[in-house]
Design a protein around this motif. Structure first.
Motif, PDB file in Angstrom:
ATOM      1  N   SER A 160       5.381  19.728  36.811  1.00  0.00           N
ATOM      2  CA  SER A 160       6.796  19.623  37.130  1.00  0.00           C
ATOM      3  C   SER A 160       6.969  19.207  38.590  1.00  0.00           C
ATOM      4  O   SER A 160       6.172  19.584  39.456  1.00  0.00           O
ATOM      5  N   ALA A 161       8.017  18.443  38.841  1.00  0.00           N
ATOM      6  CA  ALA A 161       8.293  18.028  40.222  1.00  0.00           C
ATOM      7  C   ALA A 161       8.662  19.205  41.101  1.00  0.00           C
ATOM      8  O   ALA A 161       8.571  19.118  42.329  1.00  0.00           O
ATOM      9  N   THR A 162       9.065  20.319  40.485  1.00  0.00           N
ATOM     10  CA  THR A 162       9.520  21.471  41.267  1.00  0.00           C
ATOM     11  C   THR A 162       8.505  22.612  41.298  1.00  0.00           C
ATOM     12  O   THR A 162       8.797  23.673  41.868  1.00  0.00           O
ATOM     13  N   LEU A 163       7.326  22.409  40.708  1.00  0.00           N
ATOM     14  CA  LEU A 163       6.340  23.487  40.617  1.00  0.00           C
ATOM     15  C   LEU A 163       5.880  23.930  42.004  1.00  0.00           C
ATOM     16  O   LEU A 163       5.407  23.128  42.802  1.00  0.00           O
ATOM     17  N   VAL A 164       6.014  25.225  42.279  1.00  0.00           N
ATOM     18  CA  VAL A 164       5.609  25.809  43.567  1.00  0.00           C
ATOM     19  C   VAL A 164       4.658  26.966  43.287  1.00  0.00           C
ATOM     20  O   VAL A 164       4.973  27.856  42.484  1.00  0.00           O
ATOM     21  N   GLU A 165       3.506  26.947  43.929  1.00  0.00           N
ATOM     22  CA  GLU A 165       2.576  28.073  43.821  1.00  0.00           C
ATOM     23  C   GLU A 165       3.124  29.244  44.639  1.00  0.00           C
ATOM     24  O   GLU A 165       3.495  29.099  45.798  1.00  0.00           O
ATOM     25  N   LYS A 166       3.196  30.407  44.008  1.00  0.00           N
ATOM     26  CA  LYS A 166       3.676  31.632  44.652  1.00  0.00           C
ATOM     27  C   LYS A 166       5.037  31.432  45.317  1.00  0.00           C
ATOM     28  O   LYS A 166       5.194  31.593  46.536  1.00  0.00           O
ATOM     29  N   PRO A 167       6.049  31.090  44.558  1.00  0.00           N
ATOM     30  CA  PRO A 167       7.361  30.848  45.164  1.00  0.00           C
ATOM     31  C   PRO A 167       7.942  32.071  45.855  1.00  0.00           C
ATOM     32  O   PRO A 167       8.751  31.933  46.792  1.00  0.00           O
ATOM     33  N   SER A 168       7.529  33.252  45.423  1.00  0.00           N
ATOM     34  CA  SER A 168       8.104  34.470  46.014  1.00  0.00           C
ATOM     35  C   SER A 168       7.801  34.597  47.505  1.00  0.00           C
ATOM     36  O   SER A 168       8.566  35.229  48.245  1.00  0.00           O
ATOM     37  N   GLN A 169       6.677  33.997  47.967  1.00  0.00           N
ATOM     38  CA  GLN A 169       6.358  34.131  49.387  1.00  0.00           C
ATOM     39  C   GLN A 169       7.328  33.369  50.281  1.00  0.00           C
ATOM     40  O   GLN A 169       7.410  33.621  51.487  1.00  0.00           O
ATOM     41  N   TYR A 170       8.062  32.425  49.692  1.00  0.00           N
ATOM     42  CA  TYR A 170       9.021  31.648  50.475  1.00  0.00           C
ATOM     43  C   TYR A 170      10.436  32.210  50.385  1.00  0.00           C
ATOM     44  O   TYR A 170      11.317  31.785  51.138  1.00  0.00           O
ATOM     45  N   ALA A 171      10.667  33.147  49.478  1.00  0.00           N
ATOM     46  CA  ALA A 171      12.021  33.600  49.210  1.00  0.00           C
ATOM     47  C   ALA A 171      12.574  34.446  50.345  1.00  0.00           C
ATOM     48  O   ALA A 171      11.845  35.146  51.063  1.00  0.00           O
ATOM     49  N   GLY A 172      13.894  34.369  50.503  1.00  0.00           N
ATOM     50  CA  GLY A 172      14.550  35.198  51.502  1.00  0.00           C
ATOM     51  C   GLY A 172      15.806  34.556  52.040  1.00  0.00           C
ATOM     52  O   GLY A 172      16.173  33.437  51.675  1.00  0.00           O
ATOM     53  N   ARG A 173      16.469  35.301  52.915  1.00  0.00           N
ATOM     54  CA  ARG A 173      17.663  34.810  53.597  1.00  0.00           C
ATOM     55  C   ARG A 173      17.296  34.543  55.047  1.00  0.00           C
ATOM     56  O   ARG A 173      16.612  35.347  55.687  1.00  0.00           O
ATOM     57  N   PHE A 174      17.773  33.423  55.570  1.00  0.00           N
ATOM     58  CA  PHE A 174      17.386  32.989  56.905  1.00  0.00           C
ATOM     59  C   PHE A 174      18.653  32.573  57.661  1.00  0.00           C
ATOM     60  O   PHE A 174      19.547  31.940  57.098  1.00  0.00           O
ATOM     61  N   VAL A 175      18.697  32.931  58.952  1.00  0.00           N
ATOM     62  CA  VAL A 175      19.893  32.693  59.756  1.00  0.00           C
ATOM     63  C   VAL A 175      19.517  31.927  61.019  1.00  0.00           C
ATOM     64  O   VAL A 175      18.513  32.246  61.680  1.00  0.00           O
ATOM     65  N   ALA A 176      20.334  30.913  61.360  1.00  0.00           N
ATOM     66  CA  ALA A 176      20.125  30.127  62.575  1.00  0.00           C
ATOM     67  C   ALA A 176      20.852  30.772  63.750  1.00  0.00           C
ATOM     68  O   ALA A 176      21.667  31.692  63.575  1.00  0.00           O
TER      69      ALA A 176
END
Length: 571
Positions: free
Chosen positions: A398-414
């Motif tokens: 899949s074009a969207t397949l990500v290994e271990k997507p949970s490690q990237y998850a979160g809320r981020f603020v500038a």
């Protein structure tokens, strides 16, 4: 290379032309793969394998939204087959035909290596000769010895795509590392080798290659240079409609402008039947038979791994003009080719006695090559030869397949309070900004392309520490996870460099330079590190040979970016 600017502007004007025939409708109506066996060989019935491969090719074209494909198969006993699928010309509904020429891109490098090895056999060259002495007029760096072997194996330290006479930085080429210590792919190096062939043979490169390599192989229909004058013999081809953004799977394509190209790094064009001839010779060469081209010593050098080449895979190595990669645990000769509007792949398992070549008349997804097709073709042919059941087709990722997507998850603020969120979704991630979700397509380790809405795309990089995402660089903002210390303000010296720079040609295209609190970034995802001479190293590796320079200051901002020797103007 010659691409007239009027042709390139015409191309931009045709950006919507691919939709003149609705792409989805065109895919449904596209001619399915057909096969022609031109030589039956002896002892093996590949018909079931060919039927399986045809089904896979049809599925592959649909999954990647590609217009068409040409494919060659060959074995050690003389078997040859050609497969074609899909459209050559989507607008005119003209199918791909076996006689259509396709640009094979960097697979051309193996032909250049063969010409040079023939010169070695003629005792007119040595692989360990210094390039300075061979090309005394070249703009080579004078502080390191670069041998012919270094250039052939991409271990010279030269940049990837700099002009052989670059502008800026002293008007000479440069190196990122001591020759022989790293693998760094260099089209520039092979362009220099083409000039060396011209100097030694006393004729233009395409004439030298035809006489010394193509004619002895009976590849009489193969072109050793790409010319607009030959356009009627080529499959029509397609390139990304937008040059100002990353290109993703399923992105909009536009008809590509024809071009003239005589650079040895990628100037060969051939049809599938001609590439079958080359596959036969590569199988023989891998089995110890270099005739009619090479001595035994040169044949061994041609196919023997010389340096690790991680660009071709974690266990890949590079020989002379070809990589050696494992396919199902078996070493295979391999290369890919990417042109402005063609993408190709070749695999040869000499021990098993099989080979395959494939080319697509489009550039689709930034790193796409039809590797899966040629690797699966080998697996099918090996199964026939070994008397085992045909293997199932490899899944198309899949074009969207990500290994271990949970490690990237979160809320981020500038720093200005703007917030984004990365959420696992399906097999990958979505980016949520201002309430709007955008799918992410991974393009590297922690690097993604945000897709949509509409045809919009943009680069994004996530920094992970200890399995937890700490920051997200997207556009001009650096978004940070809760608890991460606030970054310093953006350095004003970097802010003045930021902007969009355009080259006016399809190869370099546009480049956006982004200044953030975490530094200067090319395209928002590739690090740019200031060096002592005022240049910037492009890329995260300390040995990267790519360089950027800014000049032409006006009102405090540079108006020109020189990217590895190529000028781009601020727009």
């Amino acid at each position: 290379m010659t691409v007239h600017r009027r042709d390139w502007l015409k191309l931009a004007g045709l950006a919507g032309a691919f939709a003149a025939v609705d792409p989805a409708e065109a895919r449904q109506a596209a001619p399915p793969a057909t096969a022609t066996v031109s030589a039956a060989g002896a002892g093996h019935d590949y018909r079931p394998a060919i039927e399986a491969l045809k089904r896979y090719v049809d599925g592959h074209l649909a999954a990647y939204r590609l217009p068409g494909m040409t494919l060659s198969l060959a074995d050690a006993e003389g078997f040859s087959a050609v497969l074609v699928a899909g459209w050559s010309d989507v607008e005119r509904l003209q199918p791909v035909r076996p006689e259509h020429l396709f640009q094979i891109g960097s697979i051309s490098k193996s032909f250049c290596a063969l010409r040079l090895l023939r010169l070695v056999d003629e005792r007119r060259l040595s692989l360990d000769a210094d390039l300075h002495s061979l090309l005394p007029g070249a703009a080579l760096p004078d502080h390191a010895r670069i041998t012919l072997r270094h250039v052939l194996t991409h271990s010279s330290g030269l940049p990837a795509d700099a002009p052989v006479f670059p502008r800026g930085g002293g008007e000479t080429l440069w190196q990122g590392f001591e020759p022989g210590t790293q693998f760094s792919y260099s089209n520039t190096g092979y362009e220099l080798l083409g000039h060396l062939v011209e100097q030694l043979d006393g004729v233009p490169y395409h004439q030298a290659l035809k006489a010394a390599v193509l004619d002895p192989l009976s590849m009489n229909e193969t072109r050793a240079r790409i010319r607009v004058a030959d356009q009627s013999h080529f499959a029509a081809s397609y390139s990304p409609a937008y040059v100002d953004r990353p290109f993703v799977r399923g992105g909009r394509l536009a008809p590509a402008a024809p071009l003239n190209f005589a650079n040895a790094a990628g100037c060969v064009a051939a049809n599938a039947g001609q590439m079958a001839i080359y596959l036969h010779w590569l199988i023989r060469a891998g089995r110890g038979q270099g005739e009619p081209l090479l001595s035994d010593a040169s044949r061994r050098a041609f196919v023997t791994p010389a340096i690790k080449a991680p660009e071709f895979g974690p266990q890949a190595q590079y020989a002379l003009g070809l990589a050696v990669v494992p396919v199902d645990g078996r070493p295979c000769l391999h290369h890919t080719g990417g042109m402005a509007s063609f993408s190709s792949s070749i695999h040869v398992d000499a021990d098993a006695g099989v080979g395959a070549f494939a080319s697509v008349n489009a550039r689709a997804e930034d790193d796409y090559r039809p590797r899966q097709v040629t690797a699966y073709a080998l697996d099918l042919m090996r199964a026939v030869r070994e008397g085992r059941p045909l293997p199932s087709p490899p899944p198309i990722p899949s074009a969207t397949l990500v290994e271990k997507p949970s490690q990237y998850a979160g809320r981020f603020v500038a720093a200005d309070g703007a917030a984004i969120e990365l959420r696992p979704a399906g097999d990958g991630l979505v980016l949520v900004a201002d309430g709007a979700p955008r799918n992410l397509q991974p393009t590297g380790d922690g690097v993604f392309t945000a897709v949509g809405p509409a045809d919009e795309t943009s680069g994004l990089i996530v920094k992970v520490d200890g399995g937890v995402a700490r920051s997200v660089g997207w556009g001009e903002r650096l978004y940070q996870a809760p608890g991460v210390a606030a970054p310093p303000p953006v350095d004003p010296a970097l802010t003045r460099l930021a902007g969009v720079y355009d080259s006016g040609d399809p190869w370099t295209g546009q480049a956006e330079v982004v200044a953030r609190p975490d530094g200067l970034w090319l395209g928002g995802t590739t690090a740019m590190t200031r060096l002592g001479d005022g240049a910037y190293r492009v890329g995260g590796d300390a040995w990267s040979p790519e360089r950027a320079r800014f000049d032409g200051d006006l009102a405090g901002r540079p108006q020109r970016l020189n990217l590895s020797g190529v000028d781009l103007r601020r727009i």
